[in-house]
Write an enzyme that holds these catalytic residues in place. Structure first.
Site, PDB file in Angstrom:
ATOM      1  N   LYS A  55      19.437  67.122  58.299  1.00 22.94           N
ATOM      2  CA  LYS A  55      18.892  66.997  56.943  1.00 22.94           C
ATOM      3  C   LYS A  55      19.920  66.399  55.990  1.00 22.94           C
ATOM      4  O   LYS A  55      19.595  65.518  55.174  1.00 22.94           O
ATOM      5  CB  LYS A  55      18.434  68.367  56.451  1.00 22.94           C
ATOM      6  CG  LYS A  55      17.262  68.934  57.237  1.00 22.94           C
ATOM      7  CD  LYS A  55      16.957  70.364  56.816  1.00 22.94           C
ATOM      8  CE  LYS A  55      15.845  70.971  57.650  1.00 22.94           C
ATOM      9  NZ  LYS A  55      15.550  72.373  57.292  1.00 22.94           N
ATOM     10  N   CYS A  72      20.593  72.580  54.743  1.00 25.77           N
ATOM     11  CA  CYS A  72      20.422  73.985  55.139  1.00 25.77           C
ATOM     12  C   CYS A  72      19.244  74.143  56.100  1.00 25.77           C
ATOM     13  O   CYS A  72      18.280  73.378  56.036  1.00 25.77           O
ATOM     14  CB  CYS A  72      20.143  74.865  53.921  1.00 25.77           C
ATOM     15  SG  CYS A  72      21.235  74.643  52.508  1.00 25.77           S
ATOM     16  N   ASP A  73      19.348  75.157  56.939  1.00 27.38           N
ATOM     17  CA  ASP A  73      18.204  75.535  57.760  1.00 27.38           C
ATOM     18  C   ASP A  73      18.333  77.016  58.112  1.00 27.38           C
ATOM     19  O   ASP A  73      19.440  77.499  58.377  1.00 27.38           O
ATOM     20  CB  ASP A  73      18.121  74.716  59.045  1.00 27.38           C
ATOM     21  CG  ASP A  73      16.797  74.950  59.750  1.00 27.38           C
ATOM     22  OD1 ASP A  73      15.806  74.324  59.336  1.00 27.38           O
ATOM     23  OD2 ASP A  73      16.753  75.766  60.687  1.00 27.38           O
ATOM     24  N   SER A  74      17.208  77.727  58.096  1.00 23.78           N
ATOM     25  CA  SER A  74      17.212  79.154  58.410  1.00 23.78           C
ATOM     26  C   SER A  74      16.161  79.462  59.467  1.00 23.78           C
ATOM     27  O   SER A  74      15.048  78.928  59.417  1.00 23.78           O
ATOM     28  CB  SER A  74      16.921  79.982  57.152  1.00 23.78           C
ATOM     29  OG  SER A  74      17.909  79.807  56.171  1.00 23.78           O
ATOM     30  N   GLY A 109      22.022  77.956  58.876  1.00 25.11           N
ATOM     31  CA  GLY A 109      22.968  76.891  59.163  1.00 25.11           C
ATOM     32  C   GLY A 109      23.162  76.015  57.938  1.00 25.11           C
ATOM     33  O   GLY A 109      22.204  75.700  57.233  1.00 25.11           O
TER      34      GLY A 109
END
Length: 212
Positions: A55, A72-74, A109
């Site tokens: 991203k 970001c990634d969750s 992340g």
């Protein structure tokens, strides 16, 4: 230096604003399923970090200036399965059948890129892990929660800063990570690329958010 959040998440934006930073917002448009298809067998922490990096890079490619980009990634790791956003109300209800009365590991992340004249000159990435303990909603409470639509829009089908907070008994770790952007992790990653959060505070007064 422009600070860019590569995410459409209003919760992440709210965390940054509350912490004294007013980022520009640019949505990456990354095909998360396509990225995950290349990560078969990867550790859960590696998956969320790779998605965050994808991203951040997608947004960085559109910029031709000095900037810091944060991706970001969750996802929720529970009972040996890595879960993102549920696709349907039925999927959200099934998730809660697994989560209720138990606990899971919320993995967030982050990837930060430093750009000079549009070129990436430094980068750092990492993952924050936070244990989440879930309550057991009554049937009518779960019906109402799923009907609200909130669990369909968030990783793991829950929030702690919205309606889902009623059904979280506690967390062990960083609460901002569960909301979607870990301030402690982001601060460390920014330091890795030579950027102080104090610089972001000083610049935030002159920076207006931009949505695309």
């Amino acid at each position: 230096m422009r600070f860019v959040l590569a995410s459409a998440s209003p919760a992440r934006l709210a965390v940054l604003r509350a912490a004294g930073v007013e980022p520009s917002v640019m949505v990456s448009g990354v095909d998360e399923d396509a990225v995950m298809a290349t990560l078969t067998g990867a550790k859960p922490s590696a998956v969320v970090t790779a998605l965050a990096s994808a991203k951040a890079r997608a947004v960085a490619e559109t910029l031709g200036l000095d900037a810091v980009v944060v991706g970001c990634d969750s996802m929720l790791w529970i009972e040996g399965e890595l879960l993102g956003k549920p696709a349907t109300p039925e999927a959200a209800r099934k998730r809660w059948a697994t989560m209720a009365g138990g606990s899971g590991e919320l993995l967030t992340g982050h990837a930060v890129l430093r750009l000079e004249a549009g070129e990436i000159t430094a980068e750092s990435a990492g993952t924050q892990s936070t244990k989440v303990r879930f309550a057991t909603p009554a049937e009518d409470e779960l019906d109402a929660y799923v009907a609200s639509g909130e669990p369909l829009a968030v990783a793991g089908a829950f929030t702690i800063d919205g309606r889902g907070g009623w059904f979280v008994d506690g967390i062990e770790g960083d609460h901002t990570s569960v909301i979607g952007i870990s301030l402690p992790l982001t601060r460390r990653l920014l330091a890795d690329i030579g950027v102080s959060v104090a610089d972001l505070w000083r610049g935030s007064a002159d920076t207006e958010g931009e949505s695309r």
